[in-house]
Design an enzyme around this catalytic site. Structure first.
Site, PDB file in Angstrom:
ATOM      1  N   LYS A  11     -15.840 -22.561  -3.916  1.00  0.00           N
ATOM      2  CA  LYS A  11     -15.062 -22.167  -5.103  1.00  0.00           C
ATOM      3  C   LYS A  11     -15.235 -20.674  -5.390  1.00  0.00           C
ATOM      4  O   LYS A  11     -15.345 -19.889  -4.455  1.00  0.00           O
ATOM      5  CB  LYS A  11     -15.446 -23.031  -6.307  1.00  0.00           C
ATOM      6  CG  LYS A  11     -15.403 -24.531  -5.989  1.00  0.00           C
ATOM      7  CD  LYS A  11     -15.470 -25.379  -7.207  1.00  0.00           C
ATOM      8  CE  LYS A  11     -15.548 -26.838  -6.780  1.00  0.00           C
ATOM      9  NZ  LYS A  11     -15.490 -27.758  -7.893  1.00  0.00           N
ATOM     10  N   GLU A  97      -8.465 -28.526  -9.106  1.00  0.00           N
ATOM     11  CA  GLU A  97      -8.511 -27.319  -9.950  1.00  0.00           C
ATOM     12  C   GLU A  97      -7.234 -26.500  -9.770  1.00  0.00           C
ATOM     13  O   GLU A  97      -6.775 -25.856 -10.713  1.00  0.00           O
ATOM     14  CB  GLU A  97      -9.776 -26.500  -9.624  1.00  0.00           C
ATOM     15  CG  GLU A  97     -11.009 -27.190 -10.190  1.00  0.00           C
ATOM     16  CD  GLU A  97     -12.290 -26.947  -9.414  1.00  0.00           C
ATOM     17  OE1 GLU A  97     -12.350 -25.985  -8.634  1.00  0.00           O
ATOM     18  OE2 GLU A  97     -13.235 -27.744  -9.595  1.00  0.00           O
TER      19      GLU A  97
HETATM   20  C1  PEP Z   1     -15.015 -30.187  -5.289  1.00  0.00           C
HETATM   21  O1  PEP Z   1     -14.729 -29.322  -6.073  1.00  0.00           O
HETATM   22  O2  PEP Z   1     -14.307 -30.348  -4.282  1.00  0.00           O
HETATM   23  C2  PEP Z   1     -16.195 -31.006  -5.553  1.00  0.00           C
HETATM   24  C3  PEP Z   1     -16.255 -32.169  -4.995  1.00  0.00           C
HETATM   25  O3  PEP Z   1     -17.144 -30.507  -6.418  1.00  0.00           O
HETATM   26  P1  PEP Z   1     -18.595 -31.138  -6.745  1.00  0.00           P
HETATM   27  O4  PEP Z   1     -19.213 -31.565  -5.465  1.00  0.00           O
HETATM   28  O5  PEP Z   1     -19.350 -30.026  -7.410  1.00  0.00           O
HETATM   29  O6  PEP Z   1     -18.350 -32.299  -7.667  1.00  0.00           O
END
Ligand code: PEP
Length: 252
Positions: A11, A97
Site C-alpha cells: 500500500k 480501497e
Molecule cells: C489488503 O489490503 O489487501 C489486505 C489484505 O490487508 P491486511 O492484510 O492488512 O488486512
C-alpha cells in the site's frame, strides 16, 4: 494442483530505503522456497529499486494499480507498460480501497482488466463484500456482480493470467480475519461461478487468494482449506519476518 501464490501489498508504505531493506531481508528469508509463487507490490516510487534488487531471485513484483492506456495526458496515472519496464510481471486491480476511496466501478475495472491483459501483465483481481453486505446476506450476490461484470468479455484463455483475490472488506486491516469456513465458502462459490461462466478447466486452474488480516498465526489454517490457494497480505507483509512465515505456511 494449484501452486500457492502469496503477494504482499505494501500500500502507501515504505520510502525507497525502507523498501530496499524489507526486500533484502525477504530475499534472505525465502531464498530456498520454490513451491510458492512470491510477489511483492511496493508503492510506485520504489518499484524500480525493488525491481533491481529481485533480479535473479524467486521473488516477483507487481504494481498496486495501473491505468488503461500506454501513455499520454493522464496526470498521475501509471501504465501497465511502465510497470513492466521496471520489472513488474503483475498488477493488483480492483482492491477495495480503490473501489471505495477512488470510486473504481465494476465497468471501469472491466475496461482496465481487458487492457492490462493485452500487455502481458498478470492480474490479481480483488473482490469482496462489506460488513453491511454480509450482514444483509448479500455476499454471494456482490461476488457474483463483481466477477461477472469485472470479467465480462474475457475468454477462458485470459483466465490463465488472472488470480482472484477474495478480500472481505470487513477483514482488511481490521485484525479480524474471515474464519477458515467463511473463506472456504466464498472461495468455493467463486470457483463454481468461474466454472459456470468460463468452463470447468478454468475453474479447476484459477488460483483464488484470500486477503484480510492474514498473519503467521492464521495462515496455516486458512491455506488448509480446499479452495484457498494463497494470500494477498497487507499489514503482515510490511515485516520480512511475518511475511516469510506466511509464505512458509503455504509450502505444501
Ligand atoms: C489488503 O489490503 O489487501 C489486505 C489484505 O490487508 P491486511 O492484510 O492488512 O488486512
Amino acid at each position: 494442483m494449484i501452486k500457492p501464490i502469496v503477494a504482499g501489498n505494501w500500500k502507501m508504505n515504505k520510502k525507497v530505503s525502507e523498501a530496499l531493506e524489507l526486500v533484502r531481508n525477504l530475499i534472505t528469508l525465502v531464498k530456498d522456497i520454490t513451491q510458492v509463487t512470491i510477489i511483492v507490490c511496493p508503492p510506485f516510487t520504489s518499484l524500480y529499486a525493488v525491481g533491481q534488487e529481485i533480479k535473479g531471485t524467486n521473488i516477483e513484483m507487481g504494481g498496486q494499480n495501473c491505468y488503461l492506456k500506454e501513455s499520454g495526458a493522464f496526470t498521475g496515472e501509471i501504465s501497465p507498460q511502465m510497470l513492466i519496464d521496471v520489472g513488474c510481471t503483475w498488477t493488483i486491480l480492483g482492491h477495495s480501497e480503490r473501489r471505495q476511496y477512488f470510486n473504481e466501478t465494476d465497468s471501469f475495472l472491466n475496461q482496465k482488466l481487458k487492457y492490462v491483459l493485452t500487455t502481458g501483465l498478470k492480474v490479481m483481481f480483488c473482490v469482496g463484500e462489506t460488513l453491511e453486505e454480509r450482514e444483509e446476506n448479500l455476499t454471494e450476490s456482490v461476488l457474483r456482480r463483481q466477477i461477472i461484470e469485472g470479467l465480462r468479455g474475457l475468454q477462458p484463455s485470459d483466465l490463465k493470467n488472472i488470480v482472484i483475490a477474495y478480500e472481505p472488506v470487513w477483514a482488511i486491516g481490521t485484525g479480524k480475519n474471515a474464519t477458515p469456513e467463511q473463506a472456504q465458502e466464498a472461495h468455493a462459490f467463486i470457483r463454481a461461478l468461474i466454472g459456470k461462466e468460463f468452463g470447468e478447466e478454468s475453474a479447476k486452474n484459477i488460483p483464488i487468494q484470500y486477503g484480510g488480516s492474514v498473519k503467521p498465526e492464521n495462515a496455516k489454517e486458512l491455506i488448509s482449506q480446499e479452495d484457498v490457494n494463497g494470500f494477498l497480505v497487507g499489514g503482515a507483509s510490511l515485516k520480512a519476518d511475518s511475511f516469510a512465515q506466511i509464505i512458509k505456511a503455504c509450502v505444501p
